[in-house]
Design a protein around this motif. Structure first.
Motif, PDB file in Angstrom:
ATOM      1  N   ARG A   1      39.042  31.003  27.389  1.00 29.54           N
ATOM      2  CA  ARG A   1      40.392  31.560  27.243  1.00 29.54           C
ATOM      3  C   ARG A   1      40.603  32.735  28.195  1.00 29.54           C
ATOM      4  O   ARG A   1      41.128  33.782  27.846  1.00 29.54           O
ATOM      5  CB  ARG A   1      40.693  31.934  25.801  1.00 29.54           C
ATOM      6  CG  ARG A   1      40.548  30.789  24.817  1.00 29.54           C
ATOM      7  CD  ARG A   1      41.412  29.614  25.247  1.00 29.54           C
ATOM      8  NE  ARG A   1      41.519  28.603  24.216  1.00 29.54           N
ATOM      9  CZ  ARG A   1      41.080  27.355  24.348  1.00 29.54           C
ATOM     10  NH1 ARG A   1      40.466  26.972  25.434  1.00 29.54           N
ATOM     11  NH2 ARG A   1      41.242  26.486  23.382  1.00 29.54           N
ATOM     12  N   GLN A   2      40.216  32.543  29.441  1.00 32.66           N
ATOM     13  CA  GLN A   2      40.178  33.568  30.481  1.00 32.66           C
ATOM     14  C   GLN A   2      41.553  33.946  31.009  1.00 32.66           C
ATOM     15  O   GLN A   2      42.529  33.249  30.805  1.00 32.66           O
ATOM     16  CB  GLN A   2      39.301  33.080  31.634  1.00 32.66           C
ATOM     17  CG  GLN A   2      39.972  32.049  32.530  1.00 32.66           C
ATOM     18  CD  GLN A   2      40.114  30.665  31.922  1.00 32.66           C
ATOM     19  OE1 GLN A   2      39.480  30.343  30.933  1.00 32.66           O
ATOM     20  NE2 GLN A   2      40.966  29.849  32.517  1.00 32.66           N
ATOM     21  N   HIS A   3      41.575  35.070  31.729  1.00 29.64           N
ATOM     22  CA  HIS A   3      42.754  35.568  32.441  1.00 29.64           C
ATOM     23  C   HIS A   3      42.308  36.141  33.787  1.00 29.64           C
ATOM     24  O   HIS A   3      41.127  36.403  34.000  1.00 29.64           O
ATOM     25  CB  HIS A   3      43.439  36.690  31.642  1.00 29.64           C
ATOM     26  CG  HIS A   3      44.196  36.195  30.459  1.00 29.64           C
ATOM     27  ND1 HIS A   3      43.605  35.947  29.249  1.00 29.64           N
ATOM     28  CD2 HIS A   3      45.504  35.897  30.301  1.00 29.64           C
ATOM     29  CE1 HIS A   3      44.517  35.520  28.391  1.00 29.64           C
ATOM     30  NE2 HIS A   3      45.677  35.484  29.008  1.00 29.64           N
ATOM     31  N   ASP A   4      43.273  36.355  34.666  1.00 26.76           N
ATOM     32  CA  ASP A   4      43.104  37.139  35.890  1.00 26.76           C
ATOM     33  C   ASP A   4      41.975  36.651  36.799  1.00 26.76           C
ATOM     34  O   ASP A   4      41.084  37.409  37.154  1.00 26.76           O
ATOM     35  CB  ASP A   4      42.909  38.618  35.535  1.00 26.76           C
ATOM     36  CG  ASP A   4      43.242  39.523  36.713  1.00 26.76           C
ATOM     37  OD1 ASP A   4      43.927  39.072  37.649  1.00 26.76           O
ATOM     38  OD2 ASP A   4      42.800  40.680  36.700  1.00 26.76           O
ATOM     39  N   ALA A   5      42.029  35.395  37.226  1.00 26.29           N
ATOM     40  CA  ALA A   5      41.046  34.876  38.177  1.00 26.29           C
ATOM     41  C   ALA A   5      41.318  35.447  39.562  1.00 26.29           C
ATOM     42  O   ALA A   5      42.463  35.567  39.979  1.00 26.29           O
ATOM     43  CB  ALA A   5      41.118  33.359  38.214  1.00 26.29           C
ATOM     44  N   THR A   6      40.241  35.802  40.276  1.00 30.87           N
ATOM     45  CA  THR A   6      40.358  36.432  41.589  1.00 30.87           C
ATOM     46  C   THR A   6      39.210  35.985  42.487  1.00 30.87           C
ATOM     47  O   THR A   6      38.060  35.959  42.042  1.00 30.87           O
ATOM     48  CB  THR A   6      40.293  37.972  41.447  1.00 30.87           C
ATOM     49  OG1 THR A   6      41.333  38.394  40.564  1.00 30.87           O
ATOM     50  CG2 THR A   6      40.437  38.675  42.764  1.00 30.87           C
ATOM     51  N   VAL A   7      39.509  35.647  43.733  1.00 26.19           N
ATOM     52  CA  VAL A   7      38.466  35.410  44.724  1.00 26.19           C
ATOM     53  C   VAL A   7      37.967  36.774  45.170  1.00 26.19           C
ATOM     54  O   VAL A   7      38.763  37.644  45.537  1.00 26.19           O
ATOM     55  CB  VAL A   7      39.003  34.606  45.928  1.00 26.19           C
ATOM     56  CG1 VAL A   7      37.969  34.533  47.038  1.00 26.19           C
ATOM     57  CG2 VAL A   7      39.428  33.209  45.493  1.00 26.19           C
ATOM     58  N   ILE A   8      36.646  36.986  45.126  1.00 29.30           N
ATOM     59  CA  ILE A   8      36.105  38.312  45.469  1.00 29.30           C
ATOM     60  C   ILE A   8      35.223  38.286  46.708  1.00 29.30           C
ATOM     61  O   ILE A   8      34.665  39.307  47.084  1.00 29.30           O
ATOM     62  CB  ILE A   8      35.321  38.937  44.290  1.00 29.30           C
ATOM     63  CG1 ILE A   8      34.168  38.057  43.863  1.00 29.30           C
ATOM     64  CG2 ILE A   8      36.270  39.228  43.139  1.00 29.30           C
ATOM     65  CD1 ILE A   8      33.215  38.730  42.890  1.00 29.30           C
ATOM     66  N   GLY A   9      35.063  37.149  47.322  1.00 29.76           N
ATOM     67  CA  GLY A   9      34.244  37.026  48.522  1.00 29.76           C
ATOM     68  C   GLY A   9      34.020  35.560  48.832  1.00 29.76           C
ATOM     69  O   GLY A   9      34.562  34.675  48.162  1.00 29.76           O
ATOM     70  N   LYS A  10      33.236  35.287  49.855  1.00 28.85           N
ATOM     71  CA  LYS A  10      32.971  33.900  50.258  1.00 28.85           C
ATOM     72  C   LYS A  10      32.363  33.125  49.096  1.00 28.85           C
ATOM     73  O   LYS A  10      31.274  33.446  48.626  1.00 28.85           O
ATOM     74  CB  LYS A  10      32.020  33.897  51.450  1.00 28.85           C
ATOM     75  CG  LYS A  10      31.593  32.530  51.909  1.00 28.85           C
ATOM     76  CD  LYS A  10      32.526  31.987  52.956  1.00 28.85           C
ATOM     77  CE  LYS A  10      31.960  30.700  53.524  1.00 28.85           C
ATOM     78  NZ  LYS A  10      32.755  29.549  53.267  1.00 28.85           N
TER      79      LYS A  10
ATOM     80  N   VAL B   1      34.059  33.990  42.750  1.00 30.23           N
ATOM     81  CA  VAL B   1      35.237  34.120  41.896  1.00 30.23           C
ATOM     82  C   VAL B   1      34.886  35.026  40.725  1.00 30.23           C
ATOM     83  O   VAL B   1      33.783  34.941  40.170  1.00 30.23           O
ATOM     84  CB  VAL B   1      35.674  32.732  41.360  1.00 30.23           C
ATOM     85  CG1 VAL B   1      36.836  32.855  40.401  1.00 30.23           C
ATOM     86  CG2 VAL B   1      36.022  31.796  42.493  1.00 30.23           C
ATOM     87  N   ALA B   2      35.836  35.893  40.344  1.00 26.97           N
ATOM     88  CA  ALA B   2      35.659  36.736  39.159  1.00 26.97           C
ATOM     89  C   ALA B   2      36.811  36.458  38.203  1.00 26.97           C
ATOM     90  O   ALA B   2      37.922  36.134  38.629  1.00 26.97           O
ATOM     91  CB  ALA B   2      35.633  38.212  39.540  1.00 26.97           C
ATOM     92  N   ILE B   3      36.541  36.586  36.911  1.00 23.48           N
ATOM     93  CA  ILE B   3      37.564  36.343  35.891  1.00 23.48           C
ATOM     94  C   ILE B   3      37.403  37.337  34.748  1.00 23.48           C
ATOM     95  O   ILE B   3      36.322  37.870  34.519  1.00 23.48           O
ATOM     96  CB  ILE B   3      37.490  34.897  35.322  1.00 23.48           C
ATOM     97  CG1 ILE B   3      36.085  34.566  34.782  1.00 23.48           C
ATOM     98  CG2 ILE B   3      37.860  33.880  36.355  1.00 23.48           C
ATOM     99  CD1 ILE B   3      36.049  34.441  33.320  1.00 23.48           C
TER     100      ILE B   3
ATOM    101  N   ILE C   1      38.736  44.910  41.208  1.00 21.01           N
ATOM    102  CA  ILE C   1      37.475  44.811  41.937  1.00 21.01           C
ATOM    103  C   ILE C   1      37.431  45.920  42.971  1.00 21.01           C
ATOM    104  O   ILE C   1      38.400  46.139  43.717  1.00 21.01           O
ATOM    105  CB  ILE C   1      37.349  43.434  42.628  1.00 21.01           C
ATOM    106  CG1 ILE C   1      37.275  42.322  41.588  1.00 21.01           C
ATOM    107  CG2 ILE C   1      36.148  43.378  43.556  1.00 21.01           C
ATOM    108  CD1 ILE C   1      36.017  42.318  40.755  1.00 21.01           C
ATOM    109  N   LEU C   2      36.294  46.605  43.061  1.00 22.41           N
ATOM    110  CA  LEU C   2      36.108  47.647  44.056  1.00 22.41           C
ATOM    111  C   LEU C   2      35.712  47.036  45.383  1.00 22.41           C
ATOM    112  O   LEU C   2      35.431  45.841  45.477  1.00 22.41           O
ATOM    113  CB  LEU C   2      35.042  48.631  43.561  1.00 22.41           C
ATOM    114  CG  LEU C   2      35.321  49.272  42.192  1.00 22.41           C
ATOM    115  CD1 LEU C   2      34.147  50.133  41.761  1.00 22.41           C
ATOM    116  CD2 LEU C   2      36.604  50.062  42.225  1.00 22.41           C
ATOM    117  N   ASP C   3      35.643  47.845  46.424  1.00 25.22           N
ATOM    118  CA  ASP C   3      35.296  47.352  47.758  1.00 25.22           C
ATOM    119  C   ASP C   3      33.914  46.697  47.810  1.00 25.22           C
ATOM    120  O   ASP C   3      33.660  45.869  48.671  1.00 25.22           O
ATOM    121  CB  ASP C   3      35.369  48.482  48.777  1.00 25.22           C
ATOM    122  CG  ASP C   3      36.794  48.925  49.041  1.00 25.22           C
ATOM    123  OD1 ASP C   3      37.719  48.117  48.765  1.00 25.22           O
ATOM    124  OD2 ASP C   3      37.001  50.055  49.501  1.00 25.22           O
ATOM    125  N   ASN C   4      33.016  47.064  46.900  1.00 31.67           N
ATOM    126  CA  ASN C   4      31.667  46.488  46.897  1.00 31.67           C
ATOM    127  C   ASN C   4      31.598  45.194  46.086  1.00 31.67           C
ATOM    128  O   ASN C   4      30.518  44.730  45.745  1.00 31.67           O
ATOM    129  CB  ASN C   4      30.654  47.496  46.372  1.00 31.67           C
ATOM    130  CG  ASN C   4      30.865  47.833  44.911  1.00 31.67           C
ATOM    131  OD1 ASN C   4      31.801  47.356  44.281  1.00 31.67           O
ATOM    132  ND2 ASN C   4      29.987  48.654  44.369  1.00 31.67           N
TER     133      ASN C   4
END
Length: 176
Positions: free
Chosen positions: A103-112, A115-117, A171-174
């Motif tokens: 039941r996730q939200h806010d999927a984001t590509v964070i690098g090659k 994916v983070a959720i 997500i931070l720059d790292n």
């Protein structure tokens, strides 16, 4: 773009479609009724897409909350490029039960191939997790060879957060 062209609700456990006559107007066409855990719910949002982010050159990342899926759709919306989820039939399958999201939200590509959720961690098929497991942010590496997604990190705040219906993160720059 019609998600029904790519996702059949009859294939997903827990969401069983049927036709029912709307009792308020018997002369009307049958209204669509979805059943969730045996309870009738009229006109329910069966997919509950809660994220749509554009990544130029890659496509659109969607979170399909009620299917426990993250989907990358082509930029022209003509095909699903890949699906990340908890089932073996998904293009990227999360093998470790403890690393699965629900039941996730806010999927984001964070690098090659990462994916983070925001994982609300509400598994409707496991009532124990609904009560005891706090929400969290999960990051996965997509493994193209084995077609699995492997957890690379997770974040749980130092205090218990149980977000039942919403959630987001930054997500931070790292990449954390």
């Amino acid at each position: 773009w019609d998600p029904i062209d790519h996702f059949d609700p009859e294939e997903y456990e827990g969401w069983l479609p049927s036709l029912a006559v709307d009792e308020r107007d018997r002369a009307a066409m049958p209204a669509k009724e979805w059943r969730l855990w045996g309870e009738p719910r009229m006109q329910i949002d069966w997919m509950h897409s809660n994220t749509l982010k554009h990544y130029p050159g890659e496509g659109y990342l969607m979170s399909l909350r009620n299917f426990d899926k993250i989907v990358m759709v082509s930029e022209d919306f003509k095909k699903v490029k890949w699906v990340l989820g908890n089932e073996r039939r998904d293009d990227y399958y999360i093998k470790e039960y403890k690393d699965r999201f629900y039941r996730q939200h806010d999927a984001t590509v964070i690098g090659k191939d990462k994916v983070a959720i925001f994982d609300n961690h509400i598994n409707p098929r496991d009532q124990v997790s609904t009560k005891l497991v706090p929400s969290r942010v999960m990051a996965y590496q997509l493994n193209h060879e084995d077609k699995v997604a492997e957890k690379i990190w997770e974040y749980r705040p130092p205090y218990t957060v149980k977000a039942g219906t919403r959630g987001s993160f930054n997500i931070l720059d790292n990449e954390h």
